[in-house]
Design a protein around this motif. Structure first.
Motif, PDB file in Angstrom:
ATOM      1  N   THR A  95       6.820  55.970  33.156  1.00 60.45           N
ATOM      2  CA  THR A  95       7.078  54.391  32.641  1.00 60.45           C
ATOM      3  C   THR A  95       6.573  54.442  31.345  1.00 60.45           C
ATOM      4  OG1 THR A  95       4.575  54.359  33.081  1.00 60.45           O
ATOM      5  CG2 THR A  95       6.318  53.442  34.731  1.00 60.45           C
ATOM      6  N   THR A  97       6.741  51.568  27.336  1.00 64.63           N
ATOM      7  CA  THR A  97       6.664  50.248  26.775  1.00 64.63           C
ATOM      8  C   THR A  97       7.461  50.279  25.589  1.00 64.63           C
ATOM      9  OG1 THR A  97       4.520  50.301  26.008  1.00 64.63           O
ATOM     10  CG2 THR A  97       4.764  49.358  28.410  1.00 64.63           C
ATOM     11  N   ASP A  98       7.969  49.157  25.181  1.00 66.31           N
ATOM     12  CA  ASP A  98       8.338  48.933  23.835  1.00 66.31           C
ATOM     13  C   ASP A  98       7.999  47.708  23.183  1.00 66.31           C
ATOM     14  OD1 ASP A  98      10.421  47.093  24.767  1.00 66.31           O
ATOM     15  OD2 ASP A  98      12.056  48.182  24.513  1.00 66.31           O
ATOM     16  N   LYS A 100       9.236  44.838  23.343  1.00 66.53           N
ATOM     17  CA  LYS A 100       9.550  43.769  24.383  1.00 66.53           C
ATOM     18  C   LYS A 100       9.295  43.877  25.918  1.00 66.53           C
ATOM     19  CE  LYS A 100      13.659  43.325  21.307  1.00 66.53           C
ATOM     20  NZ  LYS A 100      15.075  43.620  21.277  1.00 66.53           N
ATOM     21  N   GLN A 101       9.442  44.936  26.282  1.00 63.58           N
ATOM     22  CA  GLN A 101       9.401  45.173  27.770  1.00 63.58           C
ATOM     23  C   GLN A 101       8.726  46.312  28.157  1.00 63.58           C
ATOM     24  OE1 GLN A 101      12.945  44.011  29.359  1.00 63.58           O
ATOM     25  NE2 GLN A 101      13.806  46.098  28.697  1.00 63.58           N
ATOM     26  N   SER A 102       8.759  46.427  29.749  1.00 63.32           N
ATOM     27  CA  SER A 102       8.207  47.978  30.325  1.00 63.32           C
ATOM     28  C   SER A 102       9.352  48.275  30.992  1.00 63.32           C
ATOM     29  CB  SER A 102       7.064  47.461  31.175  1.00 63.32           C
ATOM     30  OG  SER A 102       6.676  48.752  31.888  1.00 63.32           O
ATOM     31  N   HIS A 103       9.589  49.689  30.923  1.00 60.54           N
ATOM     32  CA  HIS A 103      10.718  50.512  31.375  1.00 60.54           C
ATOM     33  C   HIS A 103      10.091  51.382  32.372  1.00 60.54           C
ATOM     34  CE1 HIS A 103      13.274  48.963  28.324  1.00 60.54           C
ATOM     35  NE2 HIS A 103      12.139  48.953  27.533  1.00 60.54           N
ATOM     36  N   SER A 104      10.743  51.760  33.783  1.00 60.99           N
ATOM     37  CA  SER A 104      10.402  52.834  34.401  1.00 60.99           C
ATOM     38  C   SER A 104      11.816  53.527  34.917  1.00 60.99           C
ATOM     39  CB  SER A 104      10.116  52.229  36.007  1.00 60.99           C
ATOM     40  OG  SER A 104       8.708  51.556  35.677  1.00 60.99           O
ATOM     41  N   TYR A 153       9.163  54.401  21.655  1.00 66.74           N
ATOM     42  CA  TYR A 153       8.421  53.827  23.165  1.00 66.74           C
ATOM     43  C   TYR A 153       7.205  54.368  23.330  1.00 66.74           C
ATOM     44  CZ  TYR A 153      13.271  52.067  24.178  1.00 66.74           C
ATOM     45  OH  TYR A 153      14.463  51.414  23.958  1.00 66.74           O
TER      46      TYR A 153
END
Length: 187
Positions: A95, A97-98, A100-104, A153
């Motif tokens: 996982t 984050t940037d 704007k949002q979280s990414h998995s 990220y």
């Protein structure tokens, strides 16, 4: 942890400390340990033991220059999904984050090991990308042997917990150790 243990030994002449290193989950009651340190990627699962987060270690994604010559550039976390990964046994996804949002991203592991040195070595050999603690790779990055990927990220940190057999009757040496650890890892 080692620095705190050495500091306590220097301060308390009669203190004895046994340090074991194992890569699996250990229940402090199983072996009569006063304290067990364990890492978790996400929230700590409910084990029925008292757990206290003691610190976090920042991580990054790394690859060797040789690996990056053979595979497309990684610009976003999703780009990792098709690359061979060198992962820990618990890594099903990574996982990030940037702003704007979280990414998995699902991990497609080519090799798995609980040992960070083994994962780093495989990454240095160009066998895949790895998520490793930043400070463990600093020297290799400075020497150009590893390249950090996805600088925009932030990887989920490695969370280190102290697991205690119970809340009551915590030995004074354990309380002192945790207090010293708090002072060492505090701001």
């Amino acid at each position: 942890l080692g620095a705190v243990a050495c500091s306590m030994l220097a301060r308390y002449r009669d203190l004895r400390i046994d340090i074991d290193v194992e890569h699996g989950r250990i229940d402090p009651l199983d072996r009569s340990y006063d304290i067990v340190f364990s890492y978790y990627d996400g929230d700590r699962p409910d084990s029925g033991r008292v757990a206290r987060r003691v610190f976090e270690l920042k991580r990054g994604i790394f690859a060797s220059p040789a690996f990056l010559e053979r595979y497309p550039r990684v610009k976003a976390p999703q780009d990792l999904a098709e690359l061979p990964a060198i992962a820990s046994p618990a890594d099903a996804e990574w996982t990030f984050t940037d702003a704007k949002q979280s990414h998995s991203v699902p991990v497609r592991a080519r090799m798995r090991s609980p040992n960070a040195e083994v994962r780093r070595r495989a990454t240095l050999e160009g066998l895949g990308v790895s998520r490793i603690v930043l400070t463990f790779c600093d020297e290799h990055v400075r020497r150009g042997l590893l390249q950090p990927l996805l600088p925009d990220y932030v990887c989920a940190p490695l969370r280190i917990y102290a697991l205690l057999p119970g809340r009551r009757l915590v030995p004074p040496k354990v309380r002192t150790f945790l207090e010293m650890l708090d002072r060492k890892s505090g701001p």
